[in-house]
Design a protein around this motif. Structure first.
Motif, PDB file in Angstrom:
ATOM      1  N   LYS A 190       0.838  -1.195   0.000  1.00  0.00           N
ATOM      2  CA  LYS A 190       0.000   0.000   0.000  1.00  0.00           C
ATOM      3  C   LYS A 190       0.879   1.254   0.000  1.00  0.00           C
ATOM      4  CE  LYS A 190      -4.450   0.330   2.232  1.00  0.00           C
ATOM      5  NZ  LYS A 190      -5.050   0.038   3.551  1.00  0.00           N
ATOM      6  N   MET A 191       1.920   1.183   0.821  1.00  0.00           N
ATOM      7  CA  MET A 191       2.789   2.348   0.927  1.00  0.00           C
ATOM      8  C   MET A 191       3.532   2.607  -0.381  1.00  0.00           C
ATOM      9  SD  MET A 191       4.270   2.393   4.722  1.00  0.00           S
ATOM     10  CE  MET A 191       4.941   3.974   4.356  1.00  0.00           C
ATOM     11  N   ILE A 192       3.963   1.509  -1.025  1.00  0.00           N
ATOM     12  CA  ILE A 192       4.618   1.683  -2.324  1.00  0.00           C
ATOM     13  C   ILE A 192       3.675   2.378  -3.282  1.00  0.00           C
ATOM     14  CG2 ILE A 192       5.565   0.449  -4.313  1.00  0.00           C
ATOM     15  CD1 ILE A 192       6.703  -1.576  -2.394  1.00  0.00           C
ATOM     16  N   LYS A 193       2.403   1.955  -3.227  1.00  0.00           N
ATOM     17  CA  LYS A 193       1.421   2.579  -4.108  1.00  0.00           C
ATOM     18  C   LYS A 193       1.293   4.069  -3.816  1.00  0.00           C
ATOM     19  CE  LYS A 193      -1.629  -1.204  -5.096  1.00  0.00           C
ATOM     20  NZ  LYS A 193      -2.769  -1.857  -4.447  1.00  0.00           N
ATOM     21  N   TRP A 194       1.262   4.406  -2.541  1.00  0.00           N
ATOM     22  CA  TRP A 194       1.189   5.833  -2.181  1.00  0.00           C
ATOM     23  C   TRP A 194       2.351   6.604  -2.779  1.00  0.00           C
ATOM     24  CZ3 TRP A 194       0.540   5.488   3.877  1.00  0.00           C
ATOM     25  CH2 TRP A 194      -0.764   5.051   4.183  1.00  0.00           C
ATOM     26  N   GLU A 195       3.510   6.025  -2.517  1.00  0.00           N
ATOM     27  CA  GLU A 195       4.716   6.736  -2.948  1.00  0.00           C
ATOM     28  C   GLU A 195       4.712   6.925  -4.461  1.00  0.00           C
ATOM     29  OE1 GLU A 195       6.670   8.070  -0.985  1.00  0.00           O
ATOM     30  OE2 GLU A 195       6.533   6.991   0.916  1.00  0.00           O
ATOM     31  N   PRO A 233       1.188   2.188  12.480  1.00  0.00           N
ATOM     32  CA  PRO A 233       1.571   0.913  13.098  1.00  0.00           C
ATOM     33  C   PRO A 233       2.377   0.060  12.124  1.00  0.00           C
ATOM     34  CG  PRO A 233      -0.702   0.816  12.391  1.00  0.00           C
ATOM     35  CD  PRO A 233      -0.233   2.206  12.081  1.00  0.00           C
ATOM     36  N   ILE A 234       3.516   0.532  11.772  1.00  0.00           N
ATOM     37  CA  ILE A 234       4.334  -0.212  10.807  1.00  0.00           C
ATOM     38  C   ILE A 234       5.786   0.002  11.197  1.00  0.00           C
ATOM     39  CG2 ILE A 234       4.307   1.763   9.234  1.00  0.00           C
ATOM     40  CD1 ILE A 234       4.504  -0.187   6.943  1.00  0.00           C
ATOM     41  N   LYS A 235       6.601  -1.014  10.949  1.00  0.00           N
ATOM     42  CA  LYS A 235       8.008  -0.881  11.322  1.00  0.00           C
ATOM     43  C   LYS A 235       8.651   0.218  10.482  1.00  0.00           C
ATOM     44  CE  LYS A 235       9.341  -5.321  13.158  1.00  0.00           C
ATOM     45  NZ  LYS A 235       9.882  -6.622  12.833  1.00  0.00           N
ATOM     46  N   ARG A 236       9.571   0.955  11.138  1.00  0.00           N
ATOM     47  CA  ARG A 236      10.126   2.121  10.448  1.00  0.00           C
ATOM     48  C   ARG A 236      10.927   1.734   9.213  1.00  0.00           C
ATOM     49  NH1 ARG A 236      11.906   6.404  15.011  1.00  0.00           N
ATOM     50  NH2 ARG A 236       9.876   6.446  16.030  1.00  0.00           N
ATOM     51  N   GLU A 237      11.642   0.624   9.297  1.00  0.00           N
ATOM     52  CA  GLU A 237      12.445   0.267   8.116  1.00  0.00           C
ATOM     53  C   GLU A 237      11.560  -0.008   6.915  1.00  0.00           C
ATOM     54  OE1 GLU A 237      12.786  -1.115  11.086  1.00  0.00           O
ATOM     55  OE2 GLU A 237      13.189  -3.259  11.026  1.00  0.00           O
ATOM     56  N   LYS A 238      10.321  -0.419   7.201  1.00  0.00           N
ATOM     57  CA  LYS A 238       9.420  -0.679   6.073  1.00  0.00           C
ATOM     58  C   LYS A 238       9.062   0.605   5.350  1.00  0.00           C
ATOM     59  CE  LYS A 238       7.496  -5.110   7.065  1.00  0.00           C
ATOM     60  NZ  LYS A 238       6.345  -5.834   7.584  1.00  0.00           N
ATOM     61  N   ILE A 239       8.990   1.690   6.109  1.00  0.00           N
ATOM     62  CA  ILE A 239       8.727   2.985   5.463  1.00  0.00           C
ATOM     63  C   ILE A 239       9.873   3.289   4.499  1.00  0.00           C
ATOM     64  CG2 ILE A 239       8.372   5.439   5.856  1.00  0.00           C
ATOM     65  CD1 ILE A 239       7.417   4.762   8.649  1.00  0.00           C
ATOM     66  N   PHE A 240      11.076   3.052   4.993  1.00  0.00           N
ATOM     67  CA  PHE A 240      12.245   3.297   4.143  1.00  0.00           C
ATOM     68  C   PHE A 240      12.217   2.392   2.916  1.00  0.00           C
ATOM     69  CE2 PHE A 240      16.631   2.347   2.956  1.00  0.00           C
ATOM     70  CZ  PHE A 240      17.078   3.626   2.673  1.00  0.00           C
ATOM     71  N   LEU A 246      25.333  -0.319   3.013  1.00  0.00           N
ATOM     72  CA  LEU A 246      24.786   1.029   3.085  1.00  0.00           C
ATOM     73  C   LEU A 246      23.307   1.005   3.440  1.00  0.00           C
ATOM     74  CD1 LEU A 246      26.414   2.860   0.074  1.00  0.00           C
ATOM     75  CD2 LEU A 246      26.901   3.128   2.482  1.00  0.00           C
ATOM     76  N   MET A 247      22.567   0.034   2.843  1.00  0.00           N
ATOM     77  CA  MET A 247      21.134  -0.039   3.120  1.00  0.00           C
ATOM     78  C   MET A 247      20.905  -0.380   4.584  1.00  0.00           C
ATOM     79  SD  MET A 247      19.758  -1.656  -0.334  1.00  0.00           S
ATOM     80  CE  MET A 247      18.356  -2.547   0.221  1.00  0.00           C
ATOM     81  N   PHE A 248      21.753  -1.268   5.093  1.00  0.00           N
ATOM     82  CA  PHE A 248      21.646  -1.630   6.508  1.00  0.00           C
ATOM     83  C   PHE A 248      21.869  -0.379   7.364  1.00  0.00           C
ATOM     84  CE2 PHE A 248      23.734  -2.988  10.428  1.00  0.00           C
ATOM     85  CZ  PHE A 248      22.731  -3.799  10.940  1.00  0.00           C
ATOM     86  N   ALA A 249      22.908   0.397   6.977  1.00  0.00           N
ATOM     87  CA  ALA A 249      23.206   1.617   7.733  1.00  0.00           C
ATOM     88  C   ALA A 249      22.030   2.589   7.656  1.00  0.00           C
ATOM     89  CB  ALA A 249      24.469   2.267   7.193  1.00  0.00           C
ATOM     90  N   SER A 250      21.439   2.721   6.453  1.00  0.00           N
ATOM     91  CA  SER A 250      20.323   3.659   6.308  1.00  0.00           C
ATOM     92  C   SER A 250      19.167   3.269   7.199  1.00  0.00           C
ATOM     93  CB  SER A 250      19.804   3.686   4.868  1.00  0.00           C
ATOM     94  OG  SER A 250      20.842   3.764   3.965  1.00  0.00           O
ATOM     95  N   THR A 251      18.813   1.967   7.192  1.00  0.00           N
ATOM     96  CA  THR A 251      17.664   1.567   8.006  1.00  0.00           C
ATOM     97  C   THR A 251      17.983   1.748   9.483  1.00  0.00           C
ATOM     98  OG1 THR A 251      18.454  -0.666   7.695  1.00  0.00           O
ATOM     99  CG2 THR A 251      16.534  -0.037   6.436  1.00  0.00           C
ATOM    100  N   ALA A 252      19.249   1.492   9.851  1.00  0.00           N
ATOM    101  CA  ALA A 252      19.625   1.660  11.258  1.00  0.00           C
ATOM    102  C   ALA A 252      19.434   3.115  11.669  1.00  0.00           C
ATOM    103  CB  ALA A 252      21.066   1.232  11.469  1.00  0.00           C
ATOM    104  N   LEU A 253      19.832   4.037  10.796  1.00  0.00           N
ATOM    105  CA  LEU A 253      19.671   5.454  11.110  1.00  0.00           C
ATOM    106  C   LEU A 253      18.197   5.849  11.086  1.00  0.00           C
ATOM    107  CD1 LEU A 253      22.542   7.274   9.198  1.00  0.00           C
ATOM    108  CD2 LEU A 253      22.506   6.417  11.521  1.00  0.00           C
ATOM    109  N   TYR A 254      17.462   5.253  10.160  1.00  0.00           N
ATOM    110  CA  TYR A 254      16.065   5.638   9.981  1.00  0.00           C
ATOM    111  C   TYR A 254      15.254   5.305  11.224  1.00  0.00           C
ATOM    112  CZ  TYR A 254      12.077   6.813   7.061  1.00  0.00           C
ATOM    113  OH  TYR A 254      11.014   7.440   6.518  1.00  0.00           O
ATOM    114  N   ARG A 255      15.730   4.283  11.942  1.00  0.00           N
ATOM    115  CA  ARG A 255      15.006   3.887  13.156  1.00  0.00           C
ATOM    116  C   ARG A 255      15.158   4.916  14.258  1.00  0.00           C
ATOM    117  NH1 ARG A 255      17.560  -1.268  13.335  1.00  0.00           N
ATOM    118  NH2 ARG A 255      16.768  -2.285  11.466  1.00  0.00           N
ATOM    119  N   LYS A 256      16.167   5.749  14.174  1.00  0.00           N
ATOM    120  CA  LYS A 256      16.421   6.690  15.266  1.00  0.00           C
ATOM    121  C   LYS A 256      15.517   7.906  15.155  1.00  0.00           C
ATOM    122  CE  LYS A 256      21.284   5.689  15.965  1.00  0.00           C
ATOM    123  NZ  LYS A 256      21.114   5.109  17.305  1.00  0.00           N
TER     124      LYS A 256
END
Lengths: 359, 588
Positions: B4-9, B262-269, B395-405
Motif C-alpha cells: 500500500k505504501m509503495i502505491k502511495w509513494e 503501526p508499521i516498522k520504520r524500516e518498512k517505510i524506508f 549502506l542499506m543496513f546503515a540507512s535503516t539503522a539510522l532511519y530507526r532513530k
C-alpha cells in the motif's frame, strides 16, 4: 555607491562563508578541476594509440622495386623489410600487415584492419609509382609541394597535440564557467531563502532601493566567483597549462556572470521555494552546457549562425591565444553586455512586483 | 501494508512536477539521441569532435603571406582555421606576439608551378612558445599533405603513368601456405581479442603494451561506451528522487505522521526505496528496449549490471537522504557523491577499455561494456557484481539503522563522531577484559574502506601537485593511521584504557585492518596474478600485518594517555612510512 550596499554585501559574504556546505563545494570543485585535467591527459594518452595522424602503421614489406621503403616512409607508412616472399605464421603484435610489391605493377596487401584499405592503397600506389619512376623522370613532377617548417628541427609529441586541443576547446572553458554555475545556486538560495524565511520583507522595509538589494546580493557572489576563477587559473599553471589575457577574460566572464546572475534572480522571483528554484537552475544549466559544450553535427545554416554567437567562442579565443583582436572580442562584449543589462532590468522589474516576494 | 505504501509513494511521485519534467527530459534526450547517435559515434571515432564542437570555430588563427591560390582556398574551407592575410613583416610580428599561431608562406608562382609540373616549397613558421602552435602546425601539415597527394594523383593521371594494382589478400599468397584458408585477417583480429582476455593474467605489468593490445578493439568498444553515457542518465535522475521522498517528509513534517503508523520504520524506508527502484527498472526497460529496437544496444542483458548500479546509487542516495537535515544539505552531498561516483564508474570503465580489465572489472559498468561486446565471463560477472552489491547492502543496513532513530526526524541530528561512538556502543560486550579489543578489531575492518576512499581522493589531488612518490606514501601512512585510530578512540570512549590496554587496542585495530586488507589484496592478486597469490598473502601477512599492528599499537599508547598523543602519532606514522619506503625500495 552607498555605504549600505557595502554593509549588505559584507553581511551576505559572511553568511556564505559561514555555510560549511559552500566550503565543501569549493573543495569539491578543486577535485573536479584536477579530475578534469587528469581526464584530459588520459584522453590524450589513449588517443595517441588509437589515432596517430602522423602514422599509417608499420608493415612487413617484400619489395622487388628498389627504394620503395623510403617512399613509403614519405607516405607515413613504416616498413620492415622481408627477405623472402614467403611468410608463415601469425603477424607480430606491432605489425599491422604485410605488403608484397612485385615488379609487374602488382601489389598485394594483407591487413589486420581492413577498414584502412582505401586510404592505404592510395598511399602505396603513390609510393610505388615514385619508386619505380625514380631517375627516369624529373623528380619535381611527383613532388609538387615540399613543406618546410621553421624553427627547422621542430618536433612535438602527439600526446601534447591532443592534450592542448581538448584542454583549450573543452576543459578550460568548462573550468572557467564552473564557479559561475555554482554561484548562481548560491545567489538563488540566498534570495529564495529570504522568501522562505519571510525575511525579505524586512529587507525591503530598510531604506535600500530594490536594485541596491540586488547589488548587495550579487557583489559577494561575484567576488567569490572571480576569486575561484583566479584560483583555478593558478592551479592549472602548476601543471604548465597557461591561460592568456587574464584581465580581458575576467571582464568577459564578469559580463557573462551578470547575465547568468540576473537570470538566476529571475528564476528565484518565479519560484516559491528552494526546491523549485533548484529545479529551474538545473534545467537551465543543462541546456546551457548542452548548447555550449556538446558538438552539434548539423548543417542547418540558421542554427550555425546562432551558434557562432555562443559565449564559448570568445572564451576560447581569449583564453587560448596569447594575443587577440580586440575589435572581434569587443563585438561579443557588446552583445553580452546588452543581454546582461536587459535581463538585469527584467530581474529588477520582477523583484519590484510585490507578489513575487510575499509568495 | 508495504504494498500500500509503495502505491502511495508511486502516486505521489507521478503527481510530482519535478518527476514529470525529468521524465519528459529523458524522452527528449532519447528522441534526440537515436537519430544523432550514428553520426556522433562516427564523429568521435574519426576524431571529428573538435570540428563539430561549437567552440572549435576559428580556433586556429593562421597568418598567410601569399596570393590567393588553390591551396589557400582549401585552407579557408576549414572551419577551425581563421585566416589573416598578412605581409611578411606584419606576419612575423603577429607570430611573435601570439596573435596568430602559425604563419604560412607560399611562393608567388605556386599556381604556375602546379600547372607546369614543377615543385614549390611551402614554409610554415611557428612560435614554439605558443602551445597552440602544435595543433596549428598539425592541422596545416595535414591539409597541405592532402593537397600534395591530390596534386600527385592528378599529375599521374594527366601523364598517364601506370599505377600498380593493389589487391587485398586474406592469407600469405606466396610459399608453402601453412595458414589454413579460413584463418584470414579476420581470424587474426579474433586471435587478438583472445589475447586480450586470457594473456593479461600472466603478464599484467606492462601498461603500454596493454594499451597497444587493445588499440584495435578500442574502436569497436567505443560505441558501447557511449551507450553507457546514455543509460546512466535515468539512473542519476532517479537518484535525486529518493532523496526528495525522504527529505520532503522532514521539511513538511509529514514524516512524524508516518512514524505514528503501526508499521516498522524500516518498512517505510523500504517502501520509498522500492518505489523508486520500480521506476528505475521501468525506465531502464524502456530505454533498453528502445535502444535495442533501434540497434544501439546489442544485448538486452546489460539490464543486469545496470540494475546493480542503480541499487548502488539508490543505497548511497538513500543514506544521504536519511542523514541530511534539509534540501540544501542533501543537494550538495548528492552532487559530491554523484561526481565521485561518476569518476569511479567512468574511471574504471575507461581503465577497462585501456586494457586493465582485471582491476576495472570491479565496476558494474565494465560488465555493461563486456556484455555489449560479448566478451563477458562468469568470473568477470561475479567480480563486478559482488563488491558493489555487498557495499549497497551495507549502506542499506546503515540507512535503516539510522532511519530507526528518532533524532533524524525530531533533531538534534547527531554528528558523525557521535554516530561512530554509537556504533561502538553497540559493539560493547560484557567482558571488561576483551571489550575494547573487540571494538578496535571491528573498527579496523571498517578503517580499510575509509582509508581506501580517502587515499584515492587525496592521492589524486596530491599527484596533481607533486609527482613525488614519497609525499604520497607519507600521505597514505597518515590516512591509514588516522582511520585505524578511530577504533581506539571509540574503545576509549567506553572503557578507561591504561597505557598497556591502549597498546593492545591499537594492535587489535591494526590486526583488523591488516586482515581485511590482506583479504582484499589476495582477492585482487588471485584475479590478476594467480600464481603469486599465495606468496603475496604469506609475505603480506608477516610484513605488512606486523607493521600495521606495531604502528597502531604505538598510537594506542598515546590515545590511552593523551599527554603523548601527538608524539606517538608521529612515531606511528614514521614506522608506517618507513615500511612503505622499504617496500618501495624492495620493489625497485
Amino acid at each position: 555607491m552607498r555605504k549600505e550596499i557595502i554593509y549588505l554585501s559584507i553581511k551576505e559574504f559572511k553568511d556564505i562563508m559561514k555555510e560549511k556546505v559552500y566550503i565543501f563545494a569549493f573543495l569539491l570543485q578543486l577535485f573536479i578541476v584536477i579530475g578534469i585535467v587528469l581526464i584530459g591527459s588520459s584522453y590524450a594518452y589513449i588517443q595517441t594509440y588509437v589515432d596517430d595522424p602522423g602514422s599509417q602503421g608499420t608493415y612487413l614489406l617484400y619489395s622487388e622495386v628498389e627504394g620503395l621503403s623510403r617512399y613509403l616512409t614519405q607516405e607515413s607508412i613504416k616498413s620492415v623489410s622481408l627477405r623472402n616472399k614467403e611468410f608463415n605464421g601469425a603477424l607480430p603484435r606491432n605489425i599491422d600487415g604485410i605488403i608484397w610489391a612485385e615488379k609487374n605493377n602488382s601489389v598485394k596487401v594483407l591487413l589486420k584492419n581492413q577498414s584502412n584499405l582505401d586510404y592505404l592503397s592510395e598511399s602505396i600506389k603513390r609510393a610505388y609509382v615514385k619508386a619505380k619512376l625514380n631517375g627516369s623522370i624529373n623528380e619535381e613532377i611527383l613532388n609538387p609541394i615540399s613543406i618546410a617548417i621553421y624553427p627547422e628541427n621542430y618536433s612535438y609529441s602527439i600526446t601534447d597535440l591532443f592534450f592542448v586541443e581538448i584542454m583549450q576547446i573543452l576543459f578550460i572553458p568548462l573550468i572557467l564557467l564552473l564557479p559561475i554555475f555554482l554561484s548562481m545556486n548560491i545567489l538563488s538560495d540566498s534570495i529564495v531563502g529570504e522568501k522562505e524565511r519571510k525575511t525579505f520583507e524586512i529587507l525591503l522595509a530598510s531604506p535600500l532601493k530594490r536594485i541596491e538589494i540586488i547589488l548587495g546580493k550579487i557583489i559577494p557572489t561575484f567576488i567569490i566567483s572571480i576569486a575561484q576563477i583566479l584560483i583555478w587559473i593558478i592551479v592549472l599553471r602548476v601543471r604548465g597549462i597557461s591561460i592568456f589575457n587574464i584581465p580581458i577574460l575576467i571582464i568577459f566572464l564578469s559580463i557573462i556572470m551578470l547575465l547568468l546572475f540576473s537570470m538566476s534572480i529571475v528564476f528565484s522571483n518565479i519560484s516559491s521555494n528552494i526546491t523549485e528554484s533548484n529545479l529551474f537552475l538545473t534545467l537551465f544549466m543543462m541546456v546551457v552546457t548542452l548548447i555550449m559544450f556538446v558538438p552539434i553535427p548539423s548543417e542547418n545554416s540558421l542554427l550555425k549562425e546562432m551558434l557562432s554567437y555562443s559565449p564559448i567562442i570568445p572564451i576560447i579565443k581569449i583564453s587560448s591565444n596569447p594575443s587577440i583582436n580586440f575589435l572581434e572580442i569587443g563585438k561579443y562584449i557588446a552583445i553580452y553586455l546588452g543581454l546582461a543589462l536587459v535581463s538585469l532590468s527584467i530581474a529588477i522589474k520582477g523583484l519590484s512586483n510585490d507578489e513575487n516576494i510575499r509568495l | 501494508m508495504i504494498e500500500k505504501m509503495i502505491k502511495w509513494e508511486l502516486r505521489r511521485l507521478f503527481k510530482n512536477k519535478k518527476f514529470k519534467i525529468a521524465f519528459i527530459l529523458q524522452l527528449l534526450v532519447i528522441l534526440l539521441i537515436i537519430p544523432l547517435f550514428g553520426s556522433y559515434v562516427r564523429a568521435l571515432e574519426e576524431g571529428g569532435f573538435f570540428n563539430l564542437s561549437v567552440g572549435g570555430k576559428g580556433y586556429l588563427p593562421i597568418g598567410i603571406y601569399s596570393e590567393k591560390n588553390s591551396l589557400t582556398d582549401i585552407i579557408s574551407e576549414n572551419k577551425r582555421i581563421e585566416i589573416l592575410w598578412l605581409d611578411e613583416k606584419k606576419g612575423f610580428e603577429l607570430l611573435e606576439s601570439g596573435r596568430i599561431s602559425a604563419l604560412l608562406k607560399i611562393e608567388r608562382d605556386f599556381e604556375d608551378n602546379l600547372r607546369s609540373y614543377k615543385s614549390s616549397t611551402v614554409k610554415i613558421y611557428i612560435n614554439s612558445e605558443n602551445p597552440k602552435s602544435i595543433p596549428a602546425y598539425s592541422e596545416l601539415n595535414s591539409i597541405i599533405l592532402g593537397f600534395r597527394d591530390g596534386a600527385i594523383e592528378s599529375r599521374i593521371s594527366n601523364l598517364s603513368i601506370v599505377k600498380p594494382e593493389v589487391e587485398l589478400v586474406y592469407g600469405p599468397p606466396f610459399g608453402n601456405n601453412e595458414i589454413p584458408k579460413n584463418e584470414n585477417s579476420q581470424g587474426i583480429i579474433q586471435e587478438q581479442i583472445q589475447i586480450d582476455t586470457t594473456n593479461i593474467l600472466t603478464n599484467p605489468s606492462n601498461f603500454e603494451e596493454q594499451i597497444e593490445k587493445t588499440r584495435k578493439s578500442f574502436e569497436d568498444e567505443r560505441g558501447g561506451y557511449i551507450v553507457l553515457l546514455v543509460l546512466l542518465l535515468p539512473l542519476f535522475l532517479s537518484g535525486g528522487m529518493l532523496i526528495d521522498l525522504l527529505i520532503s517528509e522532514k521539511e513538511k513534517k509529514t514524516g512524524e505522521v508516518l512514524l505514528a503508523l503501526p508499521i516498522k520504520r524500516e518498512k517505510i524506508f523500504y517502501s520509498k526505496f522500492l518505489s523508486i527502484m520500480i521506476i528505475i527498472l521501468f525506465q531502464l526497460l524502456f530505454w533498453i528496449t528502445a535502444l535495442y529496437y533501434f540497434g544501439r544496444v546489442t544485448n538486452p542483458l546489460i539490464i543486469l549490471p545496470l540494475t546493480i548500479t542503480a541499487i548502488l546509487l539508490l543505497s548511497i542516495t538513500g543514506l544521504i537522504g536519511v542523514y541530511s537535515k534539509n534540501y540544501k544539505d542533501s543537494a550538495l552531498i548528492v552532487t559530491v557523491t554523484f561526481i565521485v561516483l561518476f569518476f569511479f564508474l567512468f574511471g574504471t570503465s575507461t581503465l577497462y577499455l585501456v586494457g586493465l580489465k582485471e582491476v576495472a572489472a570491479i565496476s558494474p559498468l565494465s560488465l555493461v561494456i563486456a556484455i555489449e561486446n560479448g566478451t563477458y565471463s562468469t568470473k568477470e560477472t561475479i567480480f563486478s557484481i559482488l563488491p558493489s552489491l555487498s557495499f549497497s547492502l551495507i549502506l542499506m543496513f546503515a540507512s535503516t539503522a539510522l532511519y530507526r532513530k528518532d533524532e533524524f526526524y525530531f533533531g538534534p541530528r547527531p554528528s558523525i563522531t557521535q554516530l561512530i561512538f554509537n556504533l561502538a556502543g553497540k559493539l560493547q560486550i560484557k567482558s571488561r577484559s576483551y571489550g575494547p579489543y573487540f571494538i578496535a578489531l571491528i573498527f579496523g575492518f571498517i578503517a580499510v574502506l575509509i582509508s581506501i576512499i580517502l587515499e584515492i581522493f587525496f592521492g589524486i589531488i596530491t599527484i596533481y601537485f607533486t609527482e613525488s612518490i614519497f609525499v604520497i606514501l607519507a600521505l597514505w601512512a597518515i590516512i591509514e593511521e588516522l582511520s585505524k585510530s578511530i577504533g581506539i578512540f571509540s574503545a576509549s570512549h567506553y572503557y578507561k584504557l591504561k597505557w598497556h590496554e591502549g597498546l593492545m587496542a591499537g594492535m587489535a585495530s591494526g590486526l583488523g585492518f591488516a586482515i581485511f586488507e590482506n583479504i582484499m589484496f589476495t582477492g585482487f592478486a588471485l584475479n590478476i596474478f594467480p600464481d603469486y597469490a599465495v606468496r603475496i598473502l604469506i609475505m603480506r601477512t608477516f610484513l605488512s600485518g606486523g607493521v600495521h599492528i606495531v604502528s597502531t599499537g604505538v598510537i594506542g599508547v598515546g590515545i590511552a594517555d593523551k599527554k603523548y598523543l601527538t608524539l606517538t602519532f608521529i612515531i606511528g606514522v614514521i614506522i608506517h612510512f618507513g615500511y612503505n619506503i622499504m617496500m618501495l625500495q624492495g620493489v625497485l
